[in-house]
Structure formats: C-alpha cells, structure tokens
Scaffold this active site. Structure first.
Site, PDB file in Angstrom:
ATOM      1  N   TYR A 202       0.716   4.713   0.334  1.00  0.00           N
ATOM      2  CA  TYR A 202      -0.002   5.917   0.736  1.00  0.00           C
ATOM      3  C   TYR A 202       0.941   6.932   1.377  1.00  0.00           C
ATOM      4  O   TYR A 202       1.161   8.009   0.872  1.00  0.00           O
ATOM      5  CB  TYR A 202      -1.124   5.575   1.738  1.00  0.00           C
ATOM      6  CG  TYR A 202      -2.375   4.947   1.126  1.00  0.00           C
ATOM      7  CD1 TYR A 202      -2.394   4.454  -0.174  1.00  0.00           C
ATOM      8  CD2 TYR A 202      -3.541   4.848   1.880  1.00  0.00           C
ATOM      9  CE1 TYR A 202      -3.534   3.868  -0.702  1.00  0.00           C
ATOM     10  CE2 TYR A 202      -4.697   4.273   1.355  1.00  0.00           C
ATOM     11  CZ  TYR A 202      -4.692   3.786   0.070  1.00  0.00           C
ATOM     12  OH  TYR A 202      -5.820   3.221  -0.433  1.00  0.00           O
ATOM     13  N   SER A 203       1.526   6.556   2.524  1.00  0.00           N
ATOM     14  CA  SER A 203       2.289   7.520   3.325  1.00  0.00           C
ATOM     15  C   SER A 203       3.521   8.049   2.609  1.00  0.00           C
ATOM     16  O   SER A 203       4.163   7.335   1.842  1.00  0.00           O
ATOM     17  CB  SER A 203       2.750   6.867   4.626  1.00  0.00           C
ATOM     18  OG  SER A 203       1.652   6.346   5.317  1.00  0.00           O
TER      19      SER A 203
ATOM     20  N   SER B 264      -3.344   7.095  13.480  1.00  0.00           N
ATOM     21  CA  SER B 264      -2.926   7.013  14.884  1.00  0.00           C
ATOM     22  C   SER B 264      -4.128   7.170  15.820  1.00  0.00           C
ATOM     23  O   SER B 264      -5.204   7.609  15.397  1.00  0.00           O
ATOM     24  CB  SER B 264      -1.912   8.115  15.165  1.00  0.00           C
ATOM     25  OG  SER B 264      -2.568   9.358  15.070  1.00  0.00           O
TER      26      SER B 264
ATOM     27  N   GLU C 272     -12.170  -1.970   7.857  1.00  0.00           N
ATOM     28  CA  GLU C 272     -11.781  -2.501   9.139  1.00  0.00           C
ATOM     29  C   GLU C 272     -12.251  -3.931   9.090  1.00  0.00           C
ATOM     30  O   GLU C 272     -13.440  -4.205   9.126  1.00  0.00           O
ATOM     31  CB  GLU C 272     -12.482  -1.687  10.233  1.00  0.00           C
ATOM     32  CG  GLU C 272     -11.979  -1.943  11.605  1.00  0.00           C
ATOM     33  CD  GLU C 272     -10.475  -2.090  11.660  1.00  0.00           C
ATOM     34  OE1 GLU C 272      -9.778  -1.100  11.414  1.00  0.00           O
ATOM     35  OE2 GLU C 272     -10.014  -3.195  11.959  1.00  0.00           O
TER      36      GLU C 272
ATOM     37  N   GLU D 184      -4.631   9.383  17.995  1.00  0.00           N
ATOM     38  CA  GLU D 184      -5.075  10.779  18.050  1.00  0.00           C
ATOM     39  C   GLU D 184      -6.021  11.079  16.883  1.00  0.00           C
ATOM     40  O   GLU D 184      -7.037  11.753  17.048  1.00  0.00           O
ATOM     41  CB  GLU D 184      -3.866  11.729  17.997  1.00  0.00           C
ATOM     42  CG  GLU D 184      -3.020  11.760  19.272  1.00  0.00           C
ATOM     43  CD  GLU D 184      -2.123  10.538  19.433  1.00  0.00           C
ATOM     44  OE1 GLU D 184      -1.901   9.809  18.442  1.00  0.00           O
ATOM     45  OE2 GLU D 184      -1.656  10.295  20.563  1.00  0.00           O
TER      46      GLU D 184
ATOM     47  N   SER E 234       4.662  -1.262   4.143  1.00  0.00           N
ATOM     48  CA  SER E 234       4.732  -2.642   4.654  1.00  0.00           C
ATOM     49  C   SER E 234       4.770  -3.619   3.483  1.00  0.00           C
ATOM     50  O   SER E 234       4.015  -3.474   2.529  1.00  0.00           O
ATOM     51  CB  SER E 234       3.513  -2.958   5.522  1.00  0.00           C
ATOM     52  OG  SER E 234       3.477  -2.109   6.632  1.00  0.00           O
TER      53      SER E 234
ATOM     54  N   GLN F  79       0.849  -1.190   0.000  1.00  0.00           N
ATOM     55  CA  GLN F  79       0.000   0.000   0.000  1.00  0.00           C
ATOM     56  C   GLN F  79       0.887   1.243   0.000  1.00  0.00           C
ATOM     57  O   GLN F  79       1.613   1.486   0.968  1.00  0.00           O
ATOM     58  CB  GLN F  79      -0.869  -0.031   1.259  1.00  0.00           C
ATOM     59  CG  GLN F  79      -1.850   1.097   1.365  1.00  0.00           C
ATOM     60  CD  GLN F  79      -2.548   1.068   2.720  1.00  0.00           C
ATOM     61  OE1 GLN F  79      -2.077   0.429   3.670  1.00  0.00           O
ATOM     62  NE2 GLN F  79      -3.642   1.767   2.838  1.00  0.00           N
TER      63      GLN F  79
HETATM   64  C1  LIG Z   1       4.493  -0.533  11.406  1.00  0.00           C
HETATM   65  C2  LIG Z   1       3.954   0.438  10.426  1.00  0.00           C
HETATM   66  C3  LIG Z   1       3.511  -0.005   9.190  1.00  0.00           C
HETATM   67  C4  LIG Z   1       2.997   0.893   8.250  1.00  0.00           C
HETATM   68  N1  LIG Z   1       2.618   0.431   7.021  1.00  0.00           N
HETATM   69  C5  LIG Z   1       2.202   1.328   6.058  1.00  0.00           C
HETATM   70  C6  LIG Z   1       1.893   0.910   4.730  1.00  0.00           C
HETATM   71  O1  LIG Z   1       1.946  -0.276   4.418  1.00  0.00           O
HETATM   72  N2  LIG Z   1       1.541   1.828   3.796  1.00  0.00           N
HETATM   73  C7  LIG Z   1       1.444   3.145   4.107  1.00  0.00           C
HETATM   74  O2  LIG Z   1       1.091   3.918   3.239  1.00  0.00           O
HETATM   75  N3  LIG Z   1       1.733   3.598   5.355  1.00  0.00           N
HETATM   76  C8  LIG Z   1       2.114   2.716   6.339  1.00  0.00           C
HETATM   77  N4  LIG Z   1       2.446   3.155   7.613  1.00  0.00           N
HETATM   78  C9  LIG Z   1       2.406   4.608   7.880  1.00  0.00           C
HETATM   79  C10 LIG Z   1       1.345   5.062   8.830  1.00  0.00           C
HETATM   80  O3  LIG Z   1       0.113   5.080   8.231  1.00  0.00           O
HETATM   81  C11 LIG Z   1       1.781   6.450   9.383  1.00  0.00           C
HETATM   82  O4  LIG Z   1       2.911   6.240  10.170  1.00  0.00           O
HETATM   83  C12 LIG Z   1       0.714   7.105  10.206  1.00  0.00           C
HETATM   84  O5  LIG Z   1      -0.340   7.508   9.400  1.00  0.00           O
HETATM   85  C13 LIG Z   1       1.230   8.305  10.998  1.00  0.00           C
HETATM   86  O6  LIG Z   1       1.891   9.216  10.184  1.00  0.00           O
HETATM   87  P1  LIG Z   1       3.346   9.745  10.540  1.00  0.00           P
HETATM   88  O7  LIG Z   1       4.182   8.562  10.824  1.00  0.00           O
HETATM   89  O8  LIG Z   1       3.787  10.642   9.464  1.00  0.00           O
HETATM   90  O9  LIG Z   1       3.172  10.526  11.885  1.00  0.00           O
HETATM   91  P2  LIG Z   1       2.692  12.036  12.037  1.00  0.00           P
HETATM   92  O10 LIG Z   1       1.523  12.264  11.191  1.00  0.00           O
HETATM   93  O11 LIG Z   1       3.868  12.920  11.913  1.00  0.00           O
HETATM   94  O12 LIG Z   1       2.197  12.021  13.544  1.00  0.00           O
HETATM   95  C14 LIG Z   1       3.076  12.205  14.654  1.00  0.00           C
HETATM   96  C15 LIG Z   1       2.232  12.329  15.904  1.00  0.00           C
HETATM   97  O13 LIG Z   1       1.385  13.466  15.780  1.00  0.00           O
HETATM   98  C16 LIG Z   1       0.034  13.096  15.983  1.00  0.00           C
HETATM   99  N5  LIG Z   1      -0.866  13.941  15.188  1.00  0.00           N
HETATM  100  C17 LIG Z   1      -0.794  14.197  13.869  1.00  0.00           C
HETATM  101  N6  LIG Z   1      -1.815  14.986  13.511  1.00  0.00           N
HETATM  102  C18 LIG Z   1      -2.557  15.237  14.611  1.00  0.00           C
HETATM  103  C19 LIG Z   1      -3.741  15.984  14.898  1.00  0.00           C
HETATM  104  N7  LIG Z   1      -4.385  16.637  13.957  1.00  0.00           N
HETATM  105  N8  LIG Z   1      -4.203  15.983  16.170  1.00  0.00           N
HETATM  106  C20 LIG Z   1      -3.565  15.328  17.137  1.00  0.00           C
HETATM  107  N9  LIG Z   1      -2.438  14.609  16.940  1.00  0.00           N
HETATM  108  C21 LIG Z   1      -1.950  14.572  15.683  1.00  0.00           C
HETATM  109  C22 LIG Z   1      -0.023  11.649  15.590  1.00  0.00           C
HETATM  110  O14 LIG Z   1      -1.106  10.986  16.206  1.00  0.00           O
HETATM  111  C23 LIG Z   1       1.306  11.131  16.114  1.00  0.00           C
HETATM  112  O15 LIG Z   1       1.220  10.862  17.474  1.00  0.00           O
HETATM  113  C24 LIG Z   1       2.935   2.270   8.566  1.00  0.00           C
HETATM  114  C25 LIG Z   1       3.377   2.708   9.825  1.00  0.00           C
HETATM  115  C26 LIG Z   1       3.888   1.817  10.754  1.00  0.00           C
HETATM  116  C27 LIG Z   1       4.339   2.322  12.086  1.00  0.00           C
END
Ligand SMILES: Cc1cc2nc3c(=O)[nH]c(=O)nc-3n(C[C@H](O)[C@H](O)[C@H](O)COP(=O)(O)OP(=O)(O)OC[C@H]3O[C@@H](n4cnc5c(N)ncnc54)[C@H](O)[C@@H]3O)c2cc1C
Lengths: 375, 405
Positions: free
Chosen positions: B121-122, B377, B237, B379, B154, B119
């Site tokens: 996305y990120s 997350s 989900e 949050e 992933s 996937q």
């Molecule tokens: C093990 C693992 C597997 C993953 N696999 C995939 C995958 O296969 N494909 C893919 O596309 N992505 C994947 N991801 C990415 C995942 O979706 C992102 O890590 C996640 O969406 C959080 O984004 P970020 O890491 O940029 O954190 P950030 O967005 O930078 O967030 C950092 C912190 O800020 C908080 N935060 C952000 N915005 C707000 C808000 N508006 N209000 C309050 N708090 C906030 C967050 O909750 C978090 O605590 C994976 C992540 C992990 C850890």
C-alpha cells in the site's frame, strides 16, 4: 542576576558544535557503534588539544578551571551529536570524582594525564540491584597489608574497557570507601553490556580479590558517602545536559521535517495535531534547558539549593527528553522508524541516559525529602 | 449481560490448551522453514483460518473460538504463525471481495503457508495520505503492467505474493482511480530491498516495480474501486486477536512485577515502593480495561456485526497504551530495561519478535513506537473517530478543496 550565557560561553558552545559537526557526523557515530573499542583516538587527541578534556580541572593540573555551566555546554553539544566515546566517563565520573575527593598526588597524577588526553577514567557506581543510593553498596574491601583486596559485582560501568582507572566504591571495615582500580589488574573481569544506544558502552565489572595499594584510596576510609553523593549529583546534571542536547537534535530534525513533508496536499506541520505536538516539544526542551543550566550554576556556585536543583534537573529533563524524542519519532511517521534515518541515534542516546545517575523516581524522592526538611 | 464463558467455550479452551501442551515446538524456532512447519501444524489442527469458509479450507468457527485459540497461544507463549499478513489482511480481503476462482486459487495456500503474503500500500509520498499513491497499473489487454515504488512493506523480503494498490486512472479524482490487485512477487520486474528498522532487525522492505506483470484474473473487485476495498481491509481490526494481545500484556506485566521484587531503590525492593505500586496498579487496570473492551468487540463479532470505525478506537487505545506500558517497564527496570545483550536472567524479556527471533524489553519498547504509526497513525485514527463516529466537521485540507472526496 543574569540567566544568559556570556560571550565566552557562547564562543565555547559554537566552537564545540563546529568541531563536532565536522568530526562527529552521524556516519562517525554509526561506524563507532560497530567498532570493538567504540571511539576515535584521533578525535580524543583533538579534544585534548581544544582543552575540553581538562575543562573543569584546576589550571595547575593542566585544566581550564571552568565551571559546570561550561562543561554542560560542551556535553549538551555531545548529546546533540550522540558523541561516541568516554568523554563523560572520563571527565565527569573519573575527573570530577578525583577533583572532589583526590589527594594532591592523585590529582597531579590523574587530572593532568586526563587533561592531556593520555588517560581515561570512569566510575563503577551501580551494582546488581540497581540502587543508586551509595549506602546500598555491597562490594567489599578487606584490609591486606598496607592496602586492600576488593571484591564485588558492578554493573553498567561506562567505558570500562577503555579506562586506565576506575573509581570503585566498596565497603571497608571503616565503612563506605572509594578506591582507584586499574581495570587491567588481576582479578578484574569485564563483560560487555549492550543497550539500545550502540554508541555508548558499558561493562559488567567483576572484582575477585583485586589487590590495591595504600595509595589507591580516595580520601579517608569510611568517608566516601558524601563524596559519592556529590559525584552522583554532578553526573545527574551533566547527563541531563547530554539528554537535553539529544532531545534538541530530535526537535530540530522534527521541525525541519514537518515543514517539508507533504500529505493531503500540504505540509504536515500545518495540521494542528502536529503543530501542537511540536509546540509542546519546544516547551519541554526550553524548560529542560532552564533546569540544566540552573543546576549547573547552582552546583558550581555552591548555592544553598544546589542539591535539590540537581534532583529537579534530572527528574525533569529525563521526562522531557523522553517525551521530545518519542514525539519526534511519531511526527516522522515510517521514516522515523528506520535505521538509516539518523533520528534514532539521538533518541537512543537520551533513552540510554534516562535511567542512569538516579532515575526520575529516585530523584523525586530526594526532592520530596528536601521539601519536607525545609518546612 | 452475562460475562461468563459458556460450557462449550470452556471445554473448547481446555481442548486447545491440551493440544498446545502436547504440540508446542520443543526447540527454539530459528529458520523460516521451522516457522512454516509450526504454522502448518497449527493449521492441520484447525487453529488457523478458523473463521474462513469451509469450502476454501477454513474452519467456519465462531469469533469466540478464534479468540480462545489466540488467547491460549499467547498464554502458552507459543510462536506466531508465519503468514501474518496473509491471514490477517489478504485472506479476509479475498474472502469478501474475491471471485470464486481467486478464492480457490489463493486461500488454501495462505492457510497452509505455502505462499507468503505482504501488503503493498504505502509509497514514499503516500503514507497517511494513502490515496495519493502513484504506482501505475496500465491495461495491456490480457494483463496489467505495473510501475512504481512501495515502501515499509512488512514481510516483503519473504513474500511470494503481494496485495497491491495501484492507480489505473490518473484522470479521475484521487480516490476514484485506484484498483486493488494480487501481484506475484517472484517475477523479474519486482525488486525487493530490505530496510533496517530502528530495532536493528529488518521486518520491512522497499519494493520497486518495473514493468511488473499482473494477470487480469488477479484484479480484486471492480476497476477503480480499490480505495473502498483498502478501507475495508484496513478495517479488519482483528477483533479476535484483541484478547490474545491482552494476554501477552499480562504475561509481560507479571514478568515486570517479578523484576520489581528483585530491584532496589533506597535500600528497599522496588515492589514495596508505593510510587511504583501506584504505577503498576494503574497499568494493570489499563490491561484489564483492554480485556473488557476486547470482550465487547467479541460480542459484536459473535453477533455478526462489524466494529467499523470503532476499530479506530480499539487501535488508538491499545497502541497508545502499549507505549505507556513499555515506558513504565523500562522505567522500572532502569538500565536493565534497555539492554539488548548482557541482561541478567531475571530481568530479561523473552518474546517472539515480528521476525521471529527472541526479543528483549528494549526491542519491545522500540516496537511499541511503531504501533501508533502503522496501519493509520494515531493522528489519523483521531481524525477518523472525530469525523465518522462523532460526526464532527471535516478538517479543511488542500486535497479536499473544490468539494472532491
Ligand atoms: C513498522 C511498520 C510496518 C509497516 N508495514 C506496512 C506494510 O506492510 N504495508 C504498507 O503498505 N505499509 C506499511 N507501513 C506504513 C504505514 O502504514 C505508514 O508508515 C503510515 O501510514 C504513516 O505514513 P507515513 O510513514 O508516510 O507518515 P506520514 O503520513 O508522513 O505522517 C507523518 C506524521 O504526520 C501525521 N499526519 C499525517 N497526516 C495528518 C493529518 N491529516 N492530521 C494530523 N496529522 C497527520 C502522522 O500522524 C505522522 O505523525 C508500515 C509502517 C511501519 C512503521
């Protein structure tokens, strides 16, 4: 009454931080994690020169004669750096153990060697069932001529593979006793135990009829219980200092990160969910600080509440460090879950220490016993 | 309300159990090929893609039957199939939003694990704020040219194909210019670099796209409507997995109580310590409540309804629970809990990790930290729950200034 550090203490803290910033960078922690021995001899020599290895020992044995507050300051910095090496094992477990129970000859021999950086020590406080109560010791010491033969299984002996001497509790005919054992003696086998904190090493230590001489006993036979109690209390407080340092590093990294990481067009630190979390992390770290330094002072000063303060310290700081380090990963999002980012080095240091030297439940029980007795 | 399983469901469960007894791999699964073979065996037995349409290789089964299979697999500690993102996210997206040609081309190969998926996305600067993504897809007439970087992908290093979100129009508001694509990962313009995780294993990767090619026919949904599609995919989900998840928790829980009988504190078995008992009792009630909730979700799915934003509640609930559970497990196991090597047999946990090898309690503990971060997350889930379920006013955010979505 004065709960702040003296100028000398601040100087000490700053100099330890400067030295570790220089010589114990994350790259060093990582490379030692993969090293078969796991620590740098050169840094060890440096620490001897700077006087850290003899910090709490009497001056006649080459030490600086300082107290546990100073030692906690040093160890907190080591937690902050996730220092890989047998400092804690040598100075706290081995060194303080010898200081508490060693004869003049034993101290002369070992403490001066430790302070000079020439010897490393540790203690084997835990057995198979992981009961921290010294009374639970099952290893045995049978009389043999003027000495003893020791048998039993010890687990989680910190840095045993690097040690020149190990303090080993065992049951002799007289009761619980404490012996000095050379881990290279015949009958001793060491097997590595690998935990999440790769920079901190333990061994399983099997003793199969290990012969020790008459001079190997610490204190009189059958009297090790109270000594082990005191040692455990010191280890609990000093390991709390280390967890505190690791937690502070996680907190500092988090605060820096949430100021610069933008999502939804603004720094994530501006979101209340993140801001409140960081505020709670700080609160826990500050409370943990108070608990560590109160207990360190109380043990050094022989305060009436020293014992319970040490239990309060370990129970409180374990919980606080777990929360702070866990929250740090959360506020970092995906980057906090990677190996390359350094956060986990500190989080794992704290997590690895949490169950050692009496976990939260163990110490809470002691706290309640104290409260009940005080009534 | 009747919470008994129907006689048909009971019979089906028996049948699945017997099949698993006879077919579980005898040897430990080591290679990706072993895992694919196991995946195929499950598929041939009719236990994968059970709810997908029959004409594309699915089984057309009811959600309850899917849940029973997943649950029995968890009960038997069966290894996971290999194509988890293909099965969980990509397939359902194609089923709902794909063209007929796409369904024919891709679904069967997902089911048979002939093609593995990830996937995409990120991005480094678009995590929680997914709509801030910058990877571009430019229309070249007969195909799109993709440039940009994805992160935390992933399964990226083993994937043949990726479900991609890319910006096709930089001039409209950020949610409007995104399109969803299927992208071939095995082409010169795609560079996958594995990242190591805190657990020490490499389950995710960085993906760099330099003039990568996406065929016109591999666009999913309409141009500029990728955001809506991503919302629905994130909403898959897997309700059917919820029951299985709970079964895994309960077998871990029993493993933990056995260990608590062997450990001692103050000379007594930990299991007899009232404090430990209280904590175990609390965690067990949480496991069971998760199970009741899973049954509620299943009821919705059986009626053909979608949990919608309710999926956020489920995810928030189990991911936060899992952290509490693993913290308790490590607390009870003491120093044994965080060992990755050298733990005595009684105190080991043998679980199937995300990359397929055997994991320890320490691994499970570290992995539990990820659940509250990925797929939105905690949050973010709370924001969604507040806004979409409770109807609370939206947070003032810089990206919403000026009334933009
Ligand atoms: C093990 C693992 C597997 C993953 N696999 C995939 C995958 O296969 N494909 C893919 O596309 N992505 C994947 N991801 C990415 C995942 O979706 C992102 O890590 C996640 O969406 C959080 O984004 P970020 O890491 O940029 O954190 P950030 O967005 O930078 O967030 C950092 C912190 O800020 C908080 N935060 C952000 N915005 C707000 C808000 N508006 N209000 C309050 N708090 C906030 C967050 O909750 C978090 O605590 C994976 C992540 C992990 C850890």
């Amino acid at each position: 009454m004065n709960f702040s550090f003296s100028d000398d203490q601040i100087l000490l803290k700053n100099s330890v931080r400067a030295a570790l910033d220089e010589q114990c960078k994350p790259a060093h922690v990582r490379s030692m994690s993969e090293d078969p021995i796991g620590y740098s001899d050169q840094l060890w020599g440096e620490m001897a020169k700077l006087g850290w290895l003899g910090l709490p020992f009497p001056e006649e044995q080459g030490g600086a004669g300082l107290g546990l507050v100073e030692l906690a300051l040093v160890i907190e910095e080591m937690g902050r750096a996730a220092y890989p090496g047998p400092f804690f094992a040598t100075v706290v477990l081995g060194g303080l153990g010898l200081m508490l129970g060693g004869s003049a000859a034993q101290k002369d021999k070992w403490l001066s060697a430790i302070a000079a950086g020439k010897a490393r020590a540790t203690a084997a406080l835990l057995e198979e069932h992981l009961d921290w109560d010294p009374a639970a010791t099952a290893a045995t010491a049978a009389k043999s001529g003027a000495g003893w033969t020791l048998s039993g299984l010890k687990r989680f002996v910190p840095w045993a593979h690097a040690a020149d001497v190990v303090l080993v509790p065992a049951r002799s005919p007289e009761g619980l006793s404490l012996f000095l054992v050379d881990p290279k003696s015949a009958g001793v086998t060491l097997k590595p135990m690998i935990g999440i904190d790769l920079a901190n090493r333990w061994s399983e230590m099997r003793l199969d009829k290990v012969a020790v001489g008459a001079e190997a006993i610490l204190g009189r036979p059958g009297t090790a219980g109270p000594l082990l109690d005191s040692l455990l209390r010191r280890a609990a407080v000093m390991s709390s200092a280390e967890m505190l340092g690791a937690a502070r590093r996680c907190l500092d990294m988090s605060v820096e990160y949430v100021k610069v990481r933008d999502q939804f067009g603004q720094p994530i630190g501006s979101f209340q969910a993140i801001r409140h979390r960081c505020a709670e992390m700080l609160l826990e770290a500050e409370n943990a600080h108070a608990a560590v330094y109160y207990a360190s002072w109380a043990l050094t000063a022989g305060a009436e509440d020293a014992a319970v303060a040490s239990s309060i310290c370990k129970a409180y700081v374990s919980d606080a460090a777990r929360k702070v380090c866990g929250d740090a990963i959360q506020v970092h999002g995906g980057i906090g879950f990677t190996w390359e980012y350094d956060l986990h080095l500190y989080m794992k240091r704290a997590k690895g220490l949490e169950p050692l030297y009496g976990d939260t439940e163990y110490h809470r029980e002691l706290i309640v016993r104290h409260v009940a007795a005080a009534k | 309300m009747d919470l008994n399983y129907t006689p048909e469901d009971i019979a089906f469960r028996k049948q699945v159990r017997t099949w698993l007894e006879q077919n579980l791999p005898k040897q430990e699964i080591r290679t990706l090929e072993d895992r694919r073979a196991w995946h195929r065996k499950l598929y041939d037995a009719g236990y994968l893609g059970m709810g997908w349409p029959k004409e594309y290789g699915g089984g057309g089964a009811r959600p309850m039957q899917q849940a029973i299979v997943a649950d029995e697999m968890a009960q038997a500690n069966a290894p996971a199939p290999t194509n988890s993102l293909g099965l969980g996210i990509v397939g359902p997206t194609i089923v709902v939003h794909g063209t007929d040609a796409q369904k024919r081309r891709y679904l069967k190969k997902i089911l048979s694990a002939e093609e593995l998926w990830c996937q995409l996305y990120s991005e480094p600067n678009a995590g929680s704020d997914l709509a801030a993504l910058r990877t571009s897809a430019v229309d070249q007439g007969d195909h799109f040219l993709v440039n940009g970087q994805k992160i935390w992908t992933s399964g990226g290093s083993i994937a043949d194909w990726g479900l991609l979100l890319a910006r096709t129009d930089p001039k409209v508001s950020k949610h409007k210019g995104i399109t969803c694509f299927l992208m071939n990962m095995r082409q010169p313009g795609v560079d996958v670099r594995p990242l190591k995780q805190i657990t020490g294993s490499s389950e995710f990767s960085e993906v760099f796209m330099t003039n990568a090619r996406v065929e016109k026919g591999d666009q999913i949904g309409k141009l500029g409507e990728g955001w809506g599609i991503a919302q629905t995919t994130l909403g898959y989900e897997r309700g059917g997995r919820a029951l299985a998840r709970v079964t895994t928790y309960s077998s871990q829980f029993h493993r933990l109580t056995e260990a608590a009988k062997r450990l001692r504190r103050h000379g007594k078995p930990l299991f007899e310590d009232p404090v430990v008992r209280q904590k175990l009792g609390r965690i067990w009630s949480e496991v069971e409540v998760e199970r009741y909730q899973a049954l509620r979700t299943l009821t919705l799915l059986e009626r053909g309804e979608h949990p919608g934003a309710g999926g956020s509640l489920t995810k928030l609930s189990y991911s936060e629970f899992e952290k509490r559970f693993m913290e308790l497990a490590l607390e009870i196991l003491g120093p044994y809990g965080q060992l990755t090597e050298g733990a005595p047999e009684d105190f080991k946990l043998q679980i199937d990790t995300a990359v397929g090898d055997h994991g320890s309690w320490a691994y499970a503990y570290l992995w539990s930290r990820a659940g509250t971060i990925y797929a939105g997350s905690s949050e973010i889930q709370k924001n969604v729950i507040g806004e979409r379920i409770l109807g609370l006013p939206k947070e003032t955010r810089a990206d919403r200034v000026g009334g933009k979505a």
